[in-house]
Scaffold this active site. Structure first.
Site: not given
Lengths: 351, 418
Positions: A218, A29, A27, A124, A151, A197, A288
């Site tokens: 995460h 981004d 994870h 995600e 998400h 999430h 993250d």
């Protein structure tokens, strides 16, 4: 492998370079940042030295990151619009990135031990498949190896832990019948099911039907900080039975529940708690970076992972446990997911 | 008696004439057993969607017994079909909506078809794969994207469709894309917009050359045909178009373009649809052979191929009702004195030549970086899209401070990302 030094030094690299630890850090981004900052134009950026982001290749190497799942996240606001197109574009930028730098190597299986940083791809949010199992299959063909079921928005078939952020499909709870088909198809394909999430009912529904171990790519411990992104103890216990993994996340807001001081110790508290409830074999690392803004002091970017390991050593974690956290636990899960795929092929089930 | 020998002569002639036709058919079958036909365009996947919603495991979807389509497995075998580009067409109504997803679903159904009938179909992606399938007696199965709307003006999507196995893209179906004009602008029904290709359209063609994806000019306007033939570094195909010189329908290829086809080593895979063959709703097999003769005459024997458009149209010539009839058409070509080499060319060798050249161009371009500039946002229509990731001045130089400013503007957005 060589034994760890028992007295942690400021120069982390000293002991880590002696041990063949290869980090698995799910994870990140970064691909989202490439989109926002550069419209995916890799020719305009040097990924080794880029300093607008938490991640660059030099920092990854400094952090001893051996494998990284790159998230191909697209915003929830793209649901029912161009989410599929955007997801394909993010997959494309990750592939081009891994192709363009010799430090990186795209991989799609649990096999292989390379000097390079392994690139893996994760989706995600189920909104990326636009409720299409065919699209899910095509993502797998492209190399996607996990999908976070939601998400911060519900999909037509799964419920998110975020309430009030978006207004999609408000009456969906847990997994619908179609949501269950999605989970089964992910088992059949060999795609890791990621429950970060998602709401607690989604988690329980998924744990009920999945034939393979699952992941939280995460998330951290709800008992330590009762944020909706975190995992409560009862689910941690189910996760242990499932032989899955929770990759503890570094987002300061979910670690500290409003406390002003958030540092490595705050994060290590989560590790300690989860170890107590679910065992160290259920733990991994899911930073993250580049997905959120606030990180604990001392863990500002991807080069700082070794500091966390130092702290855990200080708290009495042993080498086996740490190897598990760094790499072995995740590999175990990934291999078992691949096993389930193989077994499904032999049964020739499919839609 | 003189009368009797005349009778004998007549009887001998009567017996000999049909056997000449039979001879050509046998000759066609002989040639096709080692050189089966590579057809440029078949819409079976569209039929599978409409009839069965892509549920291949339904009993009525069984391709060995399916009998209300032009295509099924026994007919493919009878027709000596050795390779087929399956169209993964999605309609123009999906443009600016869910075209990308729907295209993925059509690609998925082709792959599942190969998985479900492994003794018949072999999903492949290159000329060697086709030849291997020939030798193993299977139908090499490839995928062609029919219409640029399938990529939603995204080079990233184009690249991923290639990675998923698509090996040609028809630049338009019967609608303009934001970057290319379709054949309807050459009729009274529509006005030209790009007069061929927009600047972004040229980038699409260049990226296709770099990827090794064959450019297909069926369905495009004449200006688009000429623009592409001028800039493409690789030969192109018309996957299912016929000769304008015989039937002046704007889906067909006019003579000046046929000459460009010749000079670029490209290929016209002749369409069997009555409306494009005789410009009426009736036709016969010999009318299709006329088109193949015509293309051979104007563009050369190396420019001819077969692109039946089976299961994409209703209204096929007598003698060519379904995919089992290719040998009859080949027999007709032989009867018209096509040499065996010319026939093999039309059946397979011409396509293989084009495909290999397309791959050579890919190799030549392997050190070229992928094209990255997104299409300018204002060139896109439709409300079913977000503008996320686009700068307001896409296509112009992006200075670092502008990038930071953008990041700052988006920072509150980032806070909702966890």
């Amino acid at each position: 492998t060589q034994p760890l030094l028992t007295c942690p030094l400021k120069g982390n690299n000293l002991f880590l370079s002696q041990a063949l630890f290869v980090f698995h850090s799910s994870h990140n981004d970064f691909a989202l940042q490439l989109r926002i900052l550069y419209q995916n134009r890799l020719s305009r950026v040097n990924l080794r030295e880029l300093n607008l982001t938490h991640t660059n290749l030099v920092k990854l190497q400094a952090g001893y990151v051996g494998a990284q799942f790159w998230s191909v996240y697209v915003l929830c606001s793209a649901q029912n619009k161009d989410a599929v197109r955007l997801t394909l574009e993010q997959i494309d930028v990750v592939k081009r990135m891994c192709n363009s730098y010799e430090e990186l190597e795209l991989v799609m299986t649990s096999q292989g031990d390379s000097r390079r940083i392994a690139c893996l791809i994760g989706i995600e949010g189920g909104h990326s498949i636009d409720s299409s199992l065919a699209t899910l299959r095509m993502y797998y063909d492209l190399g996607v190896r996990y999908m976070t079921l939601t998400h911060s928005c519900n999909t037509p078939w799964s419920e998110s832990s975020s309430k009030g952020m978006h207004n999609f499909y408000p009456s969906v709870t847990g997994l619908t019948a179609f949501g269950q088909e999605v989970v089964k198809e992910m088992n059949r394909l060999g795609m890791l099911i990621d429950l970060s999430h998602t709401s607690h009912s989604t988690v329980k529904a998924a744990l009920n039907i999945s034939k393979a171990p699952v992941i939280f790519s995460h998330s951290s411990a709800f008992s330590v900080c009762n944020h909706s992104r975190n995992v409560p103890d009862d689910i941690l216990q189910e996760l242990k039975r499932n032989k899955g993994i929770i990759m503890v996340t570094f987002n300061a807001d979910v670690l500290a529940c409003g406390r002003k001081v958030v540092n490595i110790s705050t994060l290590a508290d989560h590790f300690d708690h989860i170890k107590e409830i679910a065992g160290s074999e259920s733990i991994g690392i899911g930073g993250d970076y580049d997905g959120v803004e606030r990180f604990p002091e001392g863990l500002e970017d991807v080069s700082k992972y070794p500091s966390l390991i130092e702290e855990l050593l200080r708290r009495g974690w042993n080498e086996t446990e740490l190897k598990g956290v760094l790499r072995e636990n995740f590999l175990r899960v990934f291999r078992e997911v691949e096993n389930v795929r193989l077994k499904s092929k032999l049964n020739l089930e499919s839609y | 008696m003189p009368g009797r020998s005349v009778w004998v002569l007549l009887v001998v002639l009567a017996l000999a004439l049909p056997s000449t036709g039979q001879q050509y058919l046998e000759e066609a079958e002989r040639i096709m057993s080692s050189t089966p036909v590579i057809d440029g365009h078949n819409d079976l996947p569209w039929q599978l969607l409409n009839k069965f919603n892509n549920q291949l495991r339904l009993p009525e979807a069984n391709l060995t017994v399916l009998n209300d389509t032009h295509t099924n497995i026994p007919k493919l075998r009878q027709g000596h079909v050795g390779a087929q580009f399956w169209s993964v067409y999605v309609p123009c109504e999906t443009q600016n909506k869910d075209a990308v997803k729907r295209t993925l679903e059509q690609m998925d159904v082709v792959q599942r078809m190969c998985d479900l009938y492994p003794e018949t179909f072999s999903c492949v992606t290159d000329p060697d794969g086709i030849e291997l399938a020939f030798r193993s007696g299977k139908v090499a199965s490839l995928m062609g994207v029919e219409g640029g709307h399938s990529i939603d003006s995204s080079l990233g999507v184009l690249r991923t469709l290639y990675r998923l196995g698509a090996r040609y893209m028809t630049l338009t179906h019967s609608c303009n894309t934001p970057w290319a004009d379709n054949w309807l602008v050459d009729t009274n029904d529509e006005k030209p917009v790009h007069h061929g290709l927009s600047p972004f359209g040229k980038i699409v063609v260049q990226e296709m050359n770099r990827l090794g994806m064959i450019v297909d000019l069926a369905h495009v306007s004449v200006d688009t045909m000429k623009a592409v033939l001028n800039i493409s570094r690789a030969p192109i195909i018309f996957s299912h178009s016929s000769a304008y010189g015989i039937c002046p329908h704007r889906r067909n290829v006019p003579d000046d373009v046929l000459r460009l086809v010749n000079s670029t080593g490209s290929l016209v895979m002749v369409n069997f649809y009555n409306n494009y063959v005789t410009c009426s709703n009736k036709a016969k097999l010999s009318d299709v052979a006329d088109h193949m003769d015509y293309v051979k005459k104007v563009a050369g024997a190396k420019a001819v191929g077969f692109g039946g458009d089976y299961d994409g149209v209703t209204g096929l010539p007598t003698g060519l009702e379904d995919v089992s009839k290719y040998p009859a058409l080949v027999a007709e070509l032989l009867a018209r004195n096509w040499t065996e080499e010319e026939v093999k060319g039309a059946l397979a060798e011409n396509l293989l030549r084009v495909f290999r050249q397309v791959e050579r161009v890919k190799t030549d371009l392997q050190n070229t970086a992928p094209y990255e500039s997104p299409i300018a946002l204002e060139e896109l229509e439709g409300s079913c899209r977000t503008n996320y990731g686009y700068s307001t001045d896409a296509g112009t130089a992006q200075r670092p401070s502008a990038a930071l400013a953008l990041a700052l503007v988006l920072a509150p957005l980032l806070s909702v990302l966890y």
